[in-house]
Design a protein around this motif. Structure first.
Motif, short mmCIF file in Angstrom:
data_model
loop_
_atom_site.label_atom_id
_atom_site.label_comp_id
_atom_site.label_asym_id
_atom_site.label_seq_id
_atom_site.Cartn_x
_atom_site.Cartn_y
_atom_site.Cartn_z
N GLY A 182 -37.74 -46.60 18.33
CA GLY A 182 -36.97 -47.65 17.67
C GLY A 182 -35.48 -47.50 17.89
N GLY A 183 -34.97 -46.26 17.77
CA GLY A 183 -33.55 -46.02 17.99
C GLY A 183 -33.13 -46.28 19.41
N ALA A 184 -33.96 -45.82 20.37
CA ALA A 184 -33.62 -46.02 21.78
C ALA A 184 -33.68 -47.49 22.17
CB ALA A 184 -34.58 -45.22 22.66
N SER A 185 -34.62 -48.23 21.59
CA SER A 185 -34.73 -49.65 21.93
C SER A 185 -33.54 -50.45 21.43
CB SER A 185 -36.03 -50.24 21.36
OG SER A 185 -36.00 -50.28 19.95
N ARG A 186 -32.95 -50.01 20.33
CA ARG A 186 -31.75 -50.70 19.83
C ARG A 186 -30.56 -50.47 20.76
NH1 ARG A 186 -34.22 -49.22 14.96
NH2 ARG A 186 -33.10 -47.25 14.79
N ARG A 187 -30.56 -49.34 21.46
CA ARG A 187 -29.46 -49.05 22.39
C ARG A 187 -29.71 -49.59 23.80
NH1 ARG A 187 -29.30 -44.35 23.91
NH2 ARG A 187 -31.10 -43.38 22.88
N GLY A 189 -32.60 -51.62 24.81
CA GLY A 189 -33.50 -52.74 25.00
C GLY A 189 -34.94 -52.29 24.95
N SER A 190 -35.86 -53.22 25.20
CA SER A 190 -37.28 -52.96 25.00
C SER A 190 -38.08 -52.77 26.28
CB SER A 190 -37.90 -54.11 24.18
OG SER A 190 -37.27 -54.22 22.92
N ASP A 191 -37.43 -52.53 27.39
CA ASP A 191 -38.15 -52.31 28.65
C ASP A 191 -38.86 -50.95 28.61
OD1 ASP A 191 -39.02 -52.58 31.32
OD2 ASP A 191 -37.33 -51.36 31.98
N PRO A 192 -40.21 -50.92 28.66
CA PRO A 192 -40.94 -49.66 28.54
C PRO A 192 -40.57 -48.64 29.60
CG PRO A 192 -42.44 -51.51 28.23
CD PRO A 192 -41.13 -52.08 28.71
N GLN A 193 -40.32 -49.09 30.83
CA GLN A 193 -39.98 -48.16 31.90
C GLN A 193 -38.63 -47.48 31.65
OE1 GLN A 193 -42.01 -47.08 34.21
NE2 GLN A 193 -43.61 -48.46 33.44
N ARG A 194 -37.68 -48.27 31.16
CA ARG A 194 -36.36 -47.69 30.87
C ARG A 194 -36.45 -46.71 29.71
NH1 ARG A 194 -30.75 -51.09 29.66
NH2 ARG A 194 -29.33 -49.31 29.88
N LEU A 195 -37.25 -47.05 28.71
CA LEU A 195 -37.44 -46.14 27.58
C LEU A 195 -38.21 -44.90 28.00
CD1 LEU A 195 -38.25 -48.77 24.80
CD2 LEU A 195 -36.15 -47.46 25.06
N HIS A 196 -39.16 -45.06 28.91
CA HIS A 196 -39.89 -43.91 29.44
C HIS A 196 -38.94 -42.93 30.13
CE1 HIS A 196 -42.69 -41.45 31.70
NE2 HIS A 196 -42.17 -41.88 32.83
N GLY A 217 -39.33 -50.39 10.18
CA GLY A 217 -37.88 -50.36 10.00
C GLY A 217 -37.39 -48.93 9.89
N ALA A 218 -36.16 -48.69 10.31
CA ALA A 218 -35.61 -47.33 10.40
C ALA A 218 -35.54 -46.65 9.03
CB ALA A 218 -34.24 -47.37 11.05
N LYS A 219 -35.09 -47.37 8.02
CA LYS A 219 -34.92 -46.77 6.69
C LYS A 219 -36.27 -46.33 6.13
CE LYS A 219 -33.10 -47.66 2.05
NZ LYS A 219 -32.42 -48.65 1.17
N ARG A 220 -37.28 -47.20 6.24
CA ARG A 220 -38.59 -46.87 5.69
C ARG A 220 -39.23 -45.72 6.45
NH1 ARG A 220 -41.20 -45.68 1.50
NH2 ARG A 220 -43.40 -46.25 1.46
N LEU A 221 -39.01 -45.64 7.76
CA LEU A 221 -39.55 -44.53 8.53
C LEU A 221 -39.00 -43.20 8.04
CD1 LEU A 221 -39.57 -45.98 12.16
CD2 LEU A 221 -41.57 -45.26 10.83
N GLY A 222 -37.72 -43.17 7.70
CA GLY A 222 -37.13 -41.96 7.14
C GLY A 222 -37.79 -41.56 5.84
#
Length: 261
Positions: A182-187, A189-196, A217-222
């Motif tokens: 979730g944190g990486a996708s906010r920085r 984007g949602s491209d799986p290859q880039r996140l990989h 959501g980030a807060k609830r995950l914490g």
């Protein structure tokens, strides 16, 4: 073991002979969350052992970043040569559980009939189709907010011999992956290859985590990671049956994504 008891144990070492083995099992956090007294006294015990020309061996779980290297060592010790993708896939399946890594390596060795090469297809067929499959069903049900399936799979996992702490570790790891993705996708984007490329997680895991992290959501995950930490303490100290502690946790986790069924 509390601080004063550790002090007493350190004192006993002065009277100990050379043929002595002491095993300490932590029933709480030993890393950054450990109390100062615990760390201080444990360091004192280590110093005394070393003065007696003994050896201190710390048997901790590998960190998430260390898991692929440990998986590869488990495979290579059995003459199995795995592709990088296959190693990462096993790491994604079993997490930080070294026993599960050994089990996966043994299954692959039996499947191949001896030393050989391992690829993603074999890992999918042998490891994912094994008892680990129930763990993925559990984390998927939790992530998708399917409380009924989550509780059903939890009890099925117990019947198959999974231990509460092993299941708790997989749930904690799944939540941490949701936070990371979730944190990486906010920085990025949602491209799986880039996140990989950024996170080193298998693209299949990333796709799952992207959708599930948005539900929580980030807060609830914490907050849910805090709930997992409390369950860890309860499993190691409470008189409540482990099954009840885990069922209560799973209901809380699965009920937090807003899509209960």
């Amino acid at each position: 073991m509390k601080g004063k008891k550790l002090e007493g144990l350190a004192g006993l070492l002065d009277l100990a002979g050379r043929d002595l083995v002491i095993c300490l099992q932590a029933e709480g956090p030993v890393g950054r969350g450990a109390g100062r007294d615990w760390k201080k006294n444990l360091k004192g015990i280590s110093s005394k052992v070393e003065k007696l020309k003994g050896i201190v061996v710390e048997c901790r779980r590998p960190s998430q970043r260390e898991v692929p290297a440990v998986v590869r060592r488990c495979l290579e010790s059995r003459g199995l040569e795995a592709t990088a993708a296959a190693v990462q896939q096993i790491a994604d399946f079993v997490g930080e559980d070294v026993g599960a890594m050994e089990d996966a390596a043994e299954r692959l060795l039996l499947w191949l009939g001896g030393p050989g090469k391992v690829d993603e297809e074999q890992v999918e067929r042998v490891v994912r189709a094994s008892r680990f499959h129930s763990v993925f069903e559990l984390t998927d049900a939790v992530g998708e907010g399917d409380t009924r399936t989550a509780v059903r799979v939890l009890h099925a996992s117990f019947r198959q011999g999974e231990t509460p702490l092993a299941l708790l570790g997989q749930l904690a790891r799944h939540l941490r992956n949701l936070v990371r993705v979730g944190g990486a996708s906010r920085r990025l984007g949602s491209d799986p290859q880039r996140l990989h490329a950024e996170l080193g997680l298998h693209p299949y895991v990333i796709k799952k985590c992207l959708a599930q992290s948005r539900r929580f959501g980030a807060k609830r995950l914490g907050q849910l990671l805090d709930a997992v930490a409390r369950a860890d303490v309860d499993l190691k100290s409470s008189r409540l049956p482990a099954e009840i502690i885990m069922e209560r946790l799973v209901l809380e986790l699965a009920g937090s994504s807003g899509q209960n069924r």
